[in-house]
Scaffold this motif. Structure first.
Motif, PDB file in Angstrom:
ATOM      1  N   ALA B 438       0.844  -1.210   0.000  1.00 30.46           N
ATOM      2  CA  ALA B 438       0.000   0.000   0.000  1.00 30.46           C
ATOM      3  C   ALA B 438       0.873   1.251   0.000  1.00 30.46           C
ATOM      4  O   ALA B 438       0.611   2.217  -0.735  1.00 30.46           O
ATOM      5  N   LEU B 439       1.936   1.212   0.804  1.00 29.37           N
ATOM      6  CA  LEU B 439       2.819   2.378   0.933  1.00 29.37           C
ATOM      7  C   LEU B 439       3.479   2.722  -0.400  1.00 29.37           C
ATOM      8  O   LEU B 439       3.504   3.884  -0.825  1.00 29.37           O
ATOM      9  N   PHE B 440       3.986   1.697  -1.087  1.00 25.53           N
ATOM     10  CA  PHE B 440       4.668   1.958  -2.361  1.00 25.53           C
ATOM     11  C   PHE B 440       3.682   2.381  -3.449  1.00 25.53           C
ATOM     12  O   PHE B 440       4.032   3.180  -4.318  1.00 25.53           O
ATOM     13  N   ALA B 441       2.461   1.840  -3.379  1.00 25.71           N
ATOM     14  CA  ALA B 441       1.454   2.258  -4.360  1.00 25.71           C
ATOM     15  C   ALA B 441       1.205   3.753  -4.203  1.00 25.71           C
ATOM     16  O   ALA B 441       1.176   4.517  -5.175  1.00 25.71           O
ATOM     17  N   LEU B 442       1.077   4.178  -2.954  1.00 28.91           N
ATOM     18  CA  LEU B 442       0.820   5.598  -2.672  1.00 28.91           C
ATOM     19  C   LEU B 442       2.016   6.460  -3.068  1.00 28.91           C
ATOM     20  O   LEU B 442       1.870   7.518  -3.691  1.00 28.91           O
ATOM     21  N   LEU B 443       3.199   5.968  -2.733  1.00 28.70           N
ATOM     22  CA  LEU B 443       4.426   6.709  -3.041  1.00 28.70           C
ATOM     23  C   LEU B 443       4.568   6.883  -4.550  1.00 28.70           C
ATOM     24  O   LEU B 443       4.951   7.949  -5.047  1.00 28.70           O
ATOM     25  N   GLY B 444       4.242   5.825  -5.283  1.00 27.30           N
ATOM     26  CA  GLY B 444       4.314   5.868  -6.745  1.00 27.30           C
ATOM     27  C   GLY B 444       3.464   7.007  -7.294  1.00 27.30           C
ATOM     28  O   GLY B 444       3.913   7.781  -8.143  1.00 27.30           O
ATOM     29  N   PHE B 445       2.261   7.135  -6.770  1.00 25.17           N
ATOM     30  CA  PHE B 445       1.387   8.204  -7.247  1.00 25.17           C
ATOM     31  C   PHE B 445       1.910   9.580  -6.866  1.00 25.17           C
ATOM     32  O   PHE B 445       1.840  10.521  -7.654  1.00 25.17           O
ATOM     33  N   THR B 446       2.452   9.695  -5.647  1.00 27.93           N
ATOM     34  CA  THR B 446       2.936  11.019  -5.232  1.00 27.93           C
ATOM     35  C   THR B 446       4.130  11.445  -6.093  1.00 27.93           C
ATOM     36  O   THR B 446       4.315  12.631  -6.351  1.00 27.93           O
ATOM     37  N   LEU B 447       4.917  10.459  -6.552  1.00 30.00           N
ATOM     38  CA  LEU B 447       6.065  10.812  -7.397  1.00 30.00           C
ATOM     39  C   LEU B 447       5.626  11.317  -8.767  1.00 30.00           C
ATOM     40  O   LEU B 447       6.386  12.007  -9.458  1.00 30.00           O
ATOM     41  N   LEU B 448       4.406  10.967  -9.137  1.00 31.60           N
ATOM     42  CA  LEU B 448       3.917  11.433 -10.442  1.00 31.60           C
ATOM     43  C   LEU B 448       3.425  12.879 -10.388  1.00 31.60           C
ATOM     44  O   LEU B 448       3.234  13.514 -11.426  1.00 31.60           O
ATOM     45  N   VAL B 449       3.223  13.393  -9.172  1.00 34.66           N
ATOM     46  CA  VAL B 449       2.629  14.732  -9.023  1.00 34.66           C
ATOM     47  C   VAL B 449       3.377  15.817  -9.801  1.00 34.66           C
ATOM     48  O   VAL B 449       2.766  16.540 -10.603  1.00 34.66           O
ATOM     49  N   PRO B 450       4.715  15.962  -9.635  1.00 35.29           N
ATOM     50  CA  PRO B 450       5.392  17.050 -10.354  1.00 35.29           C
ATOM     51  C   PRO B 450       5.231  16.940 -11.871  1.00 35.29           C
ATOM     52  O   PRO B 450       5.032  17.946 -12.549  1.00 35.29           O
ATOM     53  N   LEU B 451       5.284  15.705 -12.377  1.00 38.25           N
ATOM     54  CA  LEU B 451       5.157  15.516 -13.824  1.00 38.25           C
ATOM     55  C   LEU B 451       3.768  15.922 -14.311  1.00 38.25           C
ATOM     56  O   LEU B 451       3.618  16.646 -15.292  1.00 38.25           O
ATOM     57  N   VAL B 452       2.764  15.469 -13.564  1.00 35.41           N
ATOM     58  CA  VAL B 452       1.386  15.787 -13.948  1.00 35.41           C
ATOM     59  C   VAL B 452       1.169  17.296 -13.887  1.00 35.41           C
ATOM     60  O   VAL B 452       0.597  17.899 -14.804  1.00 35.41           O
ATOM     61  N   CYS B 453       1.661  17.931 -12.829  1.00 34.78           N
ATOM     62  CA  CYS B 453       1.490  19.384 -12.665  1.00 34.78           C
ATOM     63  C   CYS B 453       2.151  20.113 -13.832  1.00 34.78           C
ATOM     64  O   CYS B 453       1.586  21.050 -14.399  1.00 34.78           O
ATOM     65  N   ARG B 454       3.355  19.673 -14.170  1.00 40.15           N
ATOM     66  CA  ARG B 454       4.081  20.345 -15.253  1.00 40.15           C
ATOM     67  C   ARG B 454       3.313  20.219 -16.567  1.00 40.15           C
ATOM     68  O   ARG B 454       3.132  21.191 -17.298  1.00 40.15           O
ATOM     69  N   GLU B 455       2.823  19.004 -16.828  1.00 41.47           N
ATOM     70  CA  GLU B 455       2.064  18.788 -18.068  1.00 41.47           C
ATOM     71  C   GLU B 455       0.829  19.670 -18.111  1.00 41.47           C
ATOM     72  O   GLU B 455       0.522  20.278 -19.127  1.00 41.47           O
ATOM     73  N   ILE B 456       0.128  19.727 -16.975  1.00 49.12           N
ATOM     74  CA  ILE B 456      -1.100  20.533 -16.936  1.00 49.12           C
ATOM     75  C   ILE B 456      -0.767  22.007 -17.155  1.00 49.12           C
ATOM     76  O   ILE B 456      -1.397  22.707 -17.943  1.00 49.12           O
ATOM     77  N   ALA B 457       0.265  22.471 -16.462  1.00 50.85           N
ATOM     78  CA  ALA B 457       0.645  23.881 -16.583  1.00 50.85           C
ATOM     79  C   ALA B 457       1.042  24.216 -18.015  1.00 50.85           C
ATOM     80  O   ALA B 457       0.770  25.321 -18.504  1.00 50.85           O
ATOM     81  N   GLN B 458       1.679  23.267 -18.700  1.00 44.98           N
ATOM     82  CA  GLN B 458       2.121  23.547 -20.068  1.00 44.98           C
ATOM     83  C   GLN B 458       0.972  23.447 -21.072  1.00 44.98           C
ATOM     84  O   GLN B 458       0.989  24.108 -22.103  1.00 44.98           O
ATOM     85  N   SER B 459      -0.005  22.622 -20.752  1.00 43.34           N
ATOM     86  CA  SER B 459      -1.047  22.418 -21.758  1.00 43.34           C
ATOM     87  C   SER B 459      -2.208  23.397 -21.627  1.00 43.34           C
ATOM     88  O   SER B 459      -2.907  23.649 -22.600  1.00 43.34           O
TER      89      SER B 459
END
Lengths: 234, 848
Positions: B438-459
């Motif tokens: 469960a911990l790694f599943a959650l951590l995996g998603f949190t690591l995606l946050v900067p990438l997702v934010c950057r994509e959203i900000a650029q698009s």
């Protein structure tokens, strides 16, 4: 011959890199002897503050050598540099920079306590200095209860607590009215003499420059002239 | 220096009461939940231990049939065993008290002579000191109650007390008040004592015993004596120390406690995030002070120590507040936990909070450690502030940390680890690995946050300048926004996953109840509904019920605990032919009707999933089950889906049960009515018919379902509490984030204001950014929560409890949660935005 307190040897300082680089100091050389009261004058952006920052060791040159009180600042590691700032250099800022949560007395004794001075001794010294700057009656007041001139006098007292060999002041009267400015100028001159401190200050003010023993003129990051001043006795 | 630091710290708190209050509150909440759960767990165990100590007294060993009455003859065998100095028999029964609705007694019939050296209590008779127990001899109907219960029930010495036994009402007279001593203090207030002969007669147990307590001879080795006893007694007899009895209960409660503890730790993590944000805000706000201190000669380590120290002072206040708050929480949940444990595991009544110095130290230590860990990074950041930077507001601009491709790689690795650990938890164990999944599943998603934010900000592209600025701010403030979104994501993921898991579990149990619990009416002793399975139904009731013309078939149900391979499991007897025809029991493999019909009367059992998982048994395996007639081999005829217990249950046909356990009394009757019969009408007539015989409850299928879900919802009370805390965290997280950003952007906002952007424009810009933050975190939170709910459903549940839960999505969560989070984000950002829009322009523009 008097001892050399500070030496700048072909010092340059730039901010940014490549096309965006801004040169604040260009090959500046300067010698400051013990007991001198040097005023750095020049228009805004001429490099006065940058030069003071280098002397204070809170910034490092891009090129050249800065020696203060016999120590080459570039060679000093971060910890030693901080230690040197604590014990050998006093700094006075334009906007006073007193800790708003502490009283005048507590602000002044702060360097002493940081330097490991006994609390009682630090308190006694702080009180003596506050008396010297004419603020004994304001020792229990906090910065917000004081005027600009008073705050700057507290800042001067703080800078002198550990009797540093070099006191630096960046536009110390820039935020004061003429009356308060005059008090601070007199204070610098008197305390400098009394404590044997070497003073370097950056200023726009002709009155401040006139109170100094030497005026160093700067423009576009260079020293464009120097002249001794014979200040009238107060 | 310390005095000066404390003064400075105190004044900082006073200057920024709102920020300090948020930090104090977050620590207090985290610590409160942590210590609350700790105290609840400890209180439950302490209550068990005290009750065991009260009934066992000074005994070194105990012999019991573990729920099955044993013959008195066994007492003689026990007494004649070498190493036994004394042995005393006990008869136990839990009964409801007439005229006191809902009140029950744990009656202990004791042998007044042989019990003397064992006692951990004294009996008081109306203020006069008593050493003789004459009243017990004068009047066999004498009874002793705890003073607390007597007070609660409003009965005095000499008053009559009527209890509902298996054979009908029994009258007693209150003669003594019990006072426990030593470790028995804190025992269940429902304990009551009477003479053993009177107990046997009243409970229909003449010639039978529940337990025998033994004292060993001086120098005798308890292990050897226990082994000697085991060799002389039937294998179904349990020989153990009283501590062993406590340990069995503790073991049973292990998973329940672990879940509560895990939830309380989550609350601490949540508090850590709030502390992080509060300290970060303080660092940003006080950059000038940091610069000054650094230029005055304070070392980097000194700056770090200053911020850590301040966080610890504020956190310390939070810990001090959290401790009593946690105790209040524990106190308010005592009843809920008592009921949950009684419904699922064993009869428990927690009367008092059990609080040790160790638990206070542990909670305070955990709280302060959480504060130190959370404050460490912002404090470190503070120590890195260069004096020259700090004095130039122009350099206070946001520094965005770039999200490189390795973030995606790290997220991918975390996903892989989550899958790997999940697989290990399911296939090799230990089950705790599932938490890692469960911990790694959650951590995996949190690591995606900067990438997702950057994509959203650029698009996202806007024509109007203010939204464009808001978007630019958002992209450039990822060092704060990213952390806030990641923390919100974690909090929301927890909220979503727990909601989905509970929903799925509820739905699965509902479907299972519909299929499996199919009888129209049920008849059981009233006490069983209040205090778990305690009494059996007398034959008279069975006869009355099964002779009813409206009843097509009658299922007889009896359950008891036995020790199987050293572990407690439940054994339930029922009529397999009836179950085959009427019950919708579903098996993992094969047809339940056929399996049950074929197993009737044979030495075959059907085990539940938890049993199969716990003991690694499969369909067709042969297992040795201890019975009063020795260990008997049984074939596992099938594995059925079941959600009643996580420590294993097997079903056995009455034919085989009677043969080996020599017991024929059932505890619950399930009635299948003939077609066209109205269950409610039959229920009322049956209730009238059997009421005079005793205290029985006739309840309908609908009522069973209602009761099951009442217990179910109660079990998840603490989880609901955590969900509430999650929402508070969301609000305070966003609030603190915008306090930080509004300080960082002071100068820029000054510039905007000076060139003509109005206050409302500044507010709209910041609130718009908050809304975007809400959108991203709620969407990512939903995604992460869904993934986490899959881990909870398909990894944590099966590996801890062996239950198969069908994952079901509560779809309304998808459209309810995002608006709620976005609204929370907007409301939380409004005040900092408003404040930011009102800063004096000249002051904001000032340069050193």
């Amino acid at each position: 011959m008097r001892r050399l307190v500070a030496l700048l040897d072909r010092v340059s300082k730039s901010y940014g890199s490549g096309e965006n680089a801004t040169c604040a100091l260009r090959s500046v050389s300067l010698e400051i002897e013990e007991g001198e009261f040097v005023a750095l004058v020049g228009p805004s952006g001429c490099g006065k503050s940058s030069l003071l920052h280098l002397l204070a060791g809170i910034d490092r040159p891009s090129e050249g050598k800065v020696v203060v009180l016999g120590e080459s600042l570039a060679a000093l590691e971060e910890r030693k540099l901080t230690e040197m700032r604590l014990r050998k250099i006093g700094i006075v800022f334009q906007f006073f920079n007193l800790l708003p949560t502490l009283t005048a007395e507590e602000n002044v004794e702060l360097p002493g306590l940081l330097g490991g001075m006994a609390p009682k001794e630090a308190r006694q010294r702080a009180r003596a200095l506050l008396e010297e700057v004419g603020l004994a009656h304001r020792s229990r007041h906090r910065p917000e209860q004081m005027s600009g001139g008073e705050m700057q006098r507290v800042a001067v007292a703080r800078a002198l607590l550990l009797e540093p060999g070099l006191v630096l002041a960046d536009e110390p009267t820039g935020n004061l009215d003429s009356e308060a400015s005059q008090i601070v100028i007199d204070l610098f001159r008197d305390l400098g003499r009394r404590h044997g401190a070497t003073l370097v200050l950056a200023t726009h003010s002709q009155e401040v420059a006139a109170a100094s023993s030497r005026v160093v003129r700067m423009r576009d990051g260079r020293i464009v002239g120097e002249e001794p001043v014979t200040a009238p006795e107060p | 220096m310390l005095v000066l630091f404390l003064r400075h710290c105190g004044r900082q708190i006073a200057r920024h009461p709102a920020m300090s209050a948020v930090t104090v509150l977050s620590v207090a909440l985290g610590v409160a939940l942590f210590i609350g759960v700790l105290v609840l767990n400890q209180s439950a165990l302490a209550a068990f231990r005290a009750s065991v100590d009260a009934t066992a007294g000074k005994a070194n060993l105990e012999v019991s049939g573990d729920g099955v009455p044993m013959d008195e003859e066994i007492l003689r065998t026990v007494r004649s065993t070498p190493g036994i100095a004394a042995a005393t028999p006990l008869v136990e029964q839990v009964c409801l008290v007439s005229d006191h609705p809902g009140e029950y007694l744990q009656l202990e019939g004791i042998d007044l002579f042989s019990n003397v050296p064992f006692r951990a209590f004294t009996l008081e008779a109306g203020g006069s000191s008593e050493s003789d127990l004459l009243e017990f001899f004068r009047d066999p109907r004498s009874i002793a109650l705890t003073a607390t219960l007597a007070h609660k029930m409003g009965v005095r010495l000499g008053d009559r007390i009527t209890v509902r036994t298996e054979t009908g009402p029994a009258n007693f007279v209150l003669r003594y008040l019990i006072e426990f001593h030593g470790k028995a203090v804190g025992a269940d207030e429902h304990l009551a004592l009477l003479d053993i002969a009177s107990a046997q007669e009243s409970f229909g147990r003449v010639g039978k015993l529940s337990r025998i307590s033994c004292l060993l001879r001086k120098g005798a080795d308890p292990g050897e004596v226990a082994a000697s006893l085991r060799s002389r007694l039937p294998p179904s007899m349990i020989v153990q120390t009283p501590e062993g009895r406590s340990r069995r209960v503790e073991k049973m409660l292990g998973a329940f406690e672990l879940n509560l503890t895990a939830l309380s730790l989550v609350s601490l993590v949540v508090a850590m995030y709030m502390i992080y944000n509060a300290v970060e805000a303080s660092v940003v706000r006080r950059r000038g002070e940091i610069g000054l201190l650094r230029s005055l000669g304070l070392q980097r380590s000194g700056v770090q120590a200053l911020f850590l120290g301040e966080a610890l002072v504020v956190g310390g206040i939070g810990v001090l507040l959290g401790l009593p708050l946690g105790l209040l929480l524990a106190r308010s949940l005592l009843g809920v936990i008592s009921e949950s444990v009684t419904a699922i595991y064993a009869l428990l009544h927690i009367e008092r909070i059990s609080l040790s110095a160790e638990s206070i130290a542990l909670a305070a230590g955990a709280g302060l450690a959480a504060v130190a860990a959370a404050a460490w990074f912002p404090a470190r950041e503070a120590s890195g502030v260069e004096p020259v930077e700090a004095f130039s507001p122009g350099t206070l601009a946001e520094k965005s940390r770039r999200a490189g491709p390795w973030w995606a790689v790290a997220a991918f690795v975390c996903g892989g680890l989550a899958v790997g650990l999940g697989w290990l938890a399911l296939h090799t164990g230990p089950p705790t690995l599932s938490f890692g999944s469960a911990l790694f599943a959650l951590l995996g998603f949190t690591l995606l946050v900067p990438l997702v934010c950057r994509e959203i900000a650029q698009s996202l592209r806007f024509r109007s300048v203010l939204p464009r600025l808001a978007m630019a701010h958002f992209a450039h403030s990822l060092h704060h926004n990213g952390i806030t979104i990641a923390a919100l994501l974690a909090a929301l993921a927890m909220y979503v996953s727990v909601t989905v898991m509970i929903f799925s579990f509820r739905k699965t149990v509902d479907d299972w109840l519909h299929r499996t619990v199919t009888a129209d009416l049920f008849v059981a002793p009233a006490i069983n509904v209040r205090a778990g399975t305690q009494q059996a139904l007398p034959p008279a009731i069975e006869e009355a019920v099964s002779s009813l013309p409206s009843v097509a078939a009658c299922e007889r149900y009896r359950e008891q605990r036995i020790l199987f391979r050293g572990e407690t499991v439940k054994c339930a007897a029922l009529r397999f032919p009836v179950a085959a025809r009427y019950s919708g029991l579903s098996l993992r493999q094969g047809d339940a009707r056929q399996v049950l019909a074929e197993s009737a009367g044979a030495d075959r059992v059907v085990v539940n999933e938890s049993f199969a998982k716990r003991f690694h048994v499969r369909e067709g395996d042969q297992i040795d089950i201890p019975t009063p007639r020795g260990n008997r081999p049984f074939t596992v005829a099938g594995v059925f889906y079941d959600y009643t217990t996580e420590f294993g249950l097997f079903l056995i046909d009455w034919g085989a049960y009677r043969r080996y356990w020599e017991e024929d009394r059932c505890q619950t009757l399930g009635l299948y009515l003939r077609a066209g019969e109205d269950p409610e009408r039959v229920r009322q007539s049956l209730q009238r018919q059997i009421a005079p015989v005793g205290d029985w409850i006739v309840y309908s299928n609908r009522e069973v379902r209602k009761e099951v879900f009442r217990v179910f919802d109660q079990t998840f009370t603490v989880t609901e509490l955590l969900k509430g805390i999650t929402l508070i965290v969301c609000a305070s997280g966003i609030f603190l984030n915008f306090v930080i950003l509004s300080i960082e952007r002071r100068r820029e906002i000054g510039v905007l204001r000076s060139i003509g952007v109005g206050r409302s424009g500044v507010e709209a810009m910041l609130v718009g950014e908050a809304a975007l933050l809400g959108v991203i975190s709620s969407l990512l939170g939903l995604l992460a929560g869904t993934a986490l709910s899959l881990v909870l459903t398909y990894v944590i549940n099966p590996s801890f409890f062996g239950w198969t839960v069908r994952w079901t999505m509560p779809w309304k969560l998808l459209w309810e949660l995002p608006p709620l989070v976005i609204l929370t984000a907007i409301l939380s950002a409004y005040w900092p935005a408003r404040r930011c829009a009102r800063i004096p322009v000249a002051e904001a523009m000032r340069m050193e």
